[in-house]
Design an enzyme around this catalytic site. Structure first.
Site, mmCIF file in Angstrom:
data_model
loop_
_atom_site.group_PDB
_atom_site.id
_atom_site.type_symbol
_atom_site.label_atom_id
_atom_site.label_comp_id
_atom_site.label_asym_id
_atom_site.label_seq_id
_atom_site.Cartn_x
_atom_site.Cartn_y
_atom_site.Cartn_z
ATOM 1 N N ASP A 307 0.841 -1.205 0.000
ATOM 2 C CA ASP A 307 0.000 0.000 0.000
ATOM 3 C C ASP A 307 0.876 1.255 0.000
ATOM 4 O O ASP A 307 0.837 2.061 0.920
ATOM 5 C CB ASP A 307 -0.911 -0.027 1.234
ATOM 6 C CG ASP A 307 -2.038 0.987 1.132
ATOM 7 O OD1 ASP A 307 -2.241 1.549 0.042
ATOM 8 O OD2 ASP A 307 -2.713 1.204 2.150
ATOM 9 N N ARG A 308 1.612 1.428 -1.102
ATOM 10 C CA ARG A 308 2.563 2.535 -1.181
ATOM 11 C C ARG A 308 1.906 3.837 -1.643
ATOM 12 O O ARG A 308 2.457 4.909 -1.465
ATOM 13 C CB ARG A 308 3.715 2.161 -2.118
ATOM 14 C CG ARG A 308 4.894 3.118 -2.119
ATOM 15 C CD ARG A 308 5.542 3.238 -0.761
ATOM 16 N NE ARG A 308 6.089 1.981 -0.306
ATOM 17 C CZ ARG A 308 7.347 1.586 -0.534
ATOM 18 N NH1 ARG A 308 8.169 2.341 -1.241
ATOM 19 N NH2 ARG A 308 7.768 0.438 -0.061
ATOM 20 N N LYS A 309 0.742 3.731 -2.283
ATOM 21 C CA LYS A 309 0.026 4.914 -2.786
ATOM 22 C C LYS A 309 0.944 5.804 -3.608
ATOM 23 O O LYS A 309 1.109 7.000 -3.339
ATOM 24 C CB LYS A 309 -0.605 5.702 -1.630
ATOM 25 C CG LYS A 309 -1.676 4.923 -0.854
ATOM 26 C CD LYS A 309 -2.327 5.782 0.224
ATOM 27 C CE LYS A 309 -3.445 5.033 0.920
ATOM 28 N NZ LYS A 309 -2.960 3.944 1.777
ATOM 29 N N LEU A 310 1.511 5.222 -4.642
ATOM 30 C CA LEU A 310 2.440 5.945 -5.499
ATOM 31 C C LEU A 310 1.741 7.115 -6.181
ATOM 32 O O LEU A 310 0.622 6.989 -6.671
ATOM 33 C CB LEU A 310 3.023 4.994 -6.541
ATOM 34 C CG LEU A 310 3.825 3.808 -5.985
ATOM 35 C CD1 LEU A 310 4.218 2.859 -7.099
ATOM 36 C CD2 LEU A 310 5.055 4.301 -5.238
ATOM 37 N N THR A 332 -0.716 -0.017 -4.627
ATOM 38 C CA THR A 332 -1.733 1.018 -4.767
ATOM 39 C C THR A 332 -1.121 2.259 -5.398
ATOM 40 O O THR A 332 0.024 2.623 -5.116
ATOM 41 C CB THR A 332 -2.348 1.391 -3.406
ATOM 42 O OG1 THR A 332 -1.301 1.697 -2.474
ATOM 43 C CG2 THR A 332 -3.197 0.265 -2.870
#
Length: 474
Positions: A307-310, A332
Site C-alpha cells: 500500500d505505497r500509494k504511489l 496502490t
C-alpha cells in the site's frame, strides 16, 4: 382539449415565461451540443409554479395508476420537485445521496423503507438516462424495487429506449417535440426554430453511460462469472484465490517490525486472499523479509499488496516500483499523476517478466478527504485505459464500478465494532461494506491485528464477510 391537456399546456407556457426553456447554443450534461436547453433549477423560486407542477405530477400518477411506497427525486434538480409532491400528497420520500456519508449513520439512502418496497423515481429532464440509472442502482442496492420513472421533460434522445431495454418504464409530462408544438401554437417560437429542433433530434441520439452491465448486475453476479471480463491476469489469479479459499478478506498488517509482520502472516495467511503491507513503516525491512513473504504467499495462496500509494511522475514511480516489484504482486497508485506511473509500472513488469498489477485509489475512507465525484470518474477512466495492469479500484461507493465487472472493488475500513478512531478513520460493518457498498474484497486492519486472538478474529471476519458476499448474490 381535456382538462389535463390544458393544464400541461399552461404549465409549459409558464415554464417558458420563467426562462426554464432556453434557445441558443448549449452543451448538455452528457457533452452534446443542443439548440434548446431545459433548466428547471430556477423553478424553486416560484412556489406557486412548484405547486402547479406537483399537482400535475400527482394527477399523472392517478390517471396512469402509478403507485408505490415512496418517491425519490434524482439529485439534485428533481429533489425539490419530489419534495413538493411528497408534502402536498402525503407520499413518503427517499433521498439518494450522491456520496456515501463518512459520518453519523453513513447511509447511502435516506428515509424509512423496507426491502421490497416500490419507489417511483422523479426526474426533471432525461437525455441519455444515465443519472436515472445511477439512482436506480443505489436504490436497488438496498432492496428497493423500481419499475416506473416520471420525468418532466423527455428530450427524446435515447433515454426512454435505454430504460425500456433494462425493464423500466419512463413516463413524461412533456417531450421536446410536444413542447415545441405548444410554444409554436402560442406564437412563442417561429417555424424555423421548430424545424431546427426537429432536425437536431433526428441527428443527435445518445446512449446512457450505464449500459447493460449495471451496478446491480455486477453485485448479483458471482465472481466466477466475472472472470471472462477480467483483462489483467492478476485479477483472474485473485478471483480464483478468493473462490478456492472462500475468503474475500484482505488483512492490513500495519506493523513496524519484520518479526511481527512475518509472525502474523504465518498465522493469518491460510485464511486471507490478500495481504496488505506498508514496508516503508517496517523499521528493519530488508530483502530477506520480502523474499520470505513471497514464499509464504506461495505456500498459503494469497497475494501481496504493498500500500505505497504511489503518486509522482512516471520516472520517479518507476524507481519506487523497482524497489518492491520483486516481492509485491500489487501496489496502490493515486491517479492524480495521470497515465505516466501506470505506463512505467507496466513497462518494468513486462521487462522483468513479472505478473504485476495495481489498485487505483478512486475514493478514501478517511474523514475530510478531498476526493470528489469527478476525480473518482477520472480514476475509473484511467483504470479502463490500463485494464491490462489494473486489478481494480480502492473505493467506497457501489456505483463506481457499475459498468466494469472486470475490475475488483477493494474497500478499507471494516470493523465489527464500527467504531472509528481519533485520526480520521471511519469504520463500517462487513455487511455494510460487502452487501451495500459493493466491495469484492474488504480490508481489515486493527480489527484483526489488535484483537486478543488475531487468528480467531480473522476466521470470524472470513465467515461473516463470505456470508455477506453470498447474501449479495441473492
Amino acid at each position: 382539449m381535456s382538462p389535463s391537456q390544458e393544464n400541461l399546456k399552461q404549465l409549459c407556457l409558464e415554464l417558458f415565461e420563467i426562462d426554464a426553456l432556453k434557445f441558443g447554443d448549449f452543451v448538455t450534461k452528457v457533452g452534446i451540443k443542443t439548440p434548446v436547453y431545459m433548466d428547471l433549477r430556477g423553478i424553486i423560486s416560484y412556489p406557486k409554479l412548484m405547486d402547479v407542477l406537483s399537482t400535475v405530477i400527482n394527477n399523472y400518477f392517478t390517471e396512469n395508476k402509478i403507485s408505490g411506497q415512496s418517491i425519490c427525486g434524482v439529485p439534485y434538480t428533481a429533489l425539490p420537485i419530489a419534495t413538493a409532491v411528497s408534502v402536498k400528497y402525503n407520499i413518503p420520500m427517499l433521498i439518494r445521496r450522491k456520496d456515501v456519508k463518512t459520518y453519523g449513520t453513513k447511509k447511502l439512502i435516506e428515509g424509512v423503507y423496507q426491502k421490497g418496497d416500490k419507489c417511483i423515481i422523479v426526474e426533471d429532464v432525461v437525455t441519455s438516462g444515465s443519472s436515472i440509472l445511477e439512482t436506480i442502482n443505489d436504490l436497488k442496492s438496498v432492496g428497493i424495487v423500481i419499475t416506473d420513472v416520471l420525468t418532466v421533460v423527455d428530450r427524446e434522445q435515447g433515454g426512454r429506449q435505454t430504460l425500456k431495454d433494462l425493464g423500466y418504464t419512463l413516463h413524461s409530462l412533456f417531450t421536446l417535440s410536444s413542447i415545441m408544438t405548444i410554444l409554436y401554437e402560442a406564437n412563442k417560437v417561429k417555424q424555423d426554430v421548430v424545424e431546427s429542433v426537429k432536425n437536431y433530434l433526428s441527428e443527435n441520439q445518445v446512449q446512457a453511460k450505464c449500459n447493460n452491465e449495471l451496478q446491480d448486475t455486477r453485485l448479483s453476479t458471482p465472481l466466477e462469472s466475472r472472470l471472462s471480463a477480467a483483462k489483467c491476469p492478476l485479477t483472474t489469479d485473485l478471483i480464483n484465490i478468493i473462490l478456492k479459499k472462500k475468503s474475500n478478506v484482505c488483512v492490513a498488517l500495519d506493523v513496524t517490525s519484520s518479526k511481527e509482520l512475518l509472525s502474523l502472516t504465518k498465522q493469518l495467511g491460510p485464511h486471507i486472499a490478500l495481504l496488505k503491507t506498508h514496508s516503508d513503516a517496517v523499521t528493519d525491512w530488508n530483502e530477506a523479509v520480502g523474499n520470505e513473504l513471497v514464499e509464504l504467499s506461495k505456500e498459503m495462496e494469497f497475494l501481496i499488496l504493498e500500500d505505497r500509494k504511489l503518486a509522482d511522475i512516471g520516472a520517479t514511480v518507476g524507481h519506487q516500483f523497482s524497489l518492491i516489484s520483486s516481492w509485491a504482486h500489487l501496489v496502490t497508485v493515486h491517479s492524480i499523476a495521470g497515465p505516466g506511473p501506470l505506463q512505467e509500472i507496466a513497462r518494468i513488469a513486462d521487462e522483468r517478466g513479472e505478473k504485476r498489477g495495481v489498485f487505483l485509489i478512486g475514493e478514501l475512507s478517511c474523514a475530510g478527504n478531498l476526493i470528489d465525484e469527478k476525480y473518482t470518474q477520472a480514476t475509473l477512466n484511467l483504470a479502463q485505459s490500463f485494464s491490462s495492469i489494473t486489478v481494480g479500484l480502492v473505493c467506497q461507493s457501489p456505483s463506481v464500478l457499475a459498468s466494469s465487472p472486470g475490475l475488483l472493488q477493494l474497500t478499507p475500513g471494516i470493523h465489527l465494532s464500527q467504531a472509528g478512531d481519533n485520526k480520521g478513520q471511519q469504520y463500517n460493518s462487513p455487511n455494510e461494506v460487502i452487501t451495500l457498498r459493493g466491495a469484492d474484497i474488504g480490508v481489515i486492519g486493527r480489527g484483526v491485528t489488535q484483537a486478543p486472538d488475531p487468528l480467531a478474529a480473522v476466521k470470524e471476519y472470513k465467515r461473516v464477510m463470505w456470508e455477506a458476499y453470498e447474501q449479495r448474490l441473492k
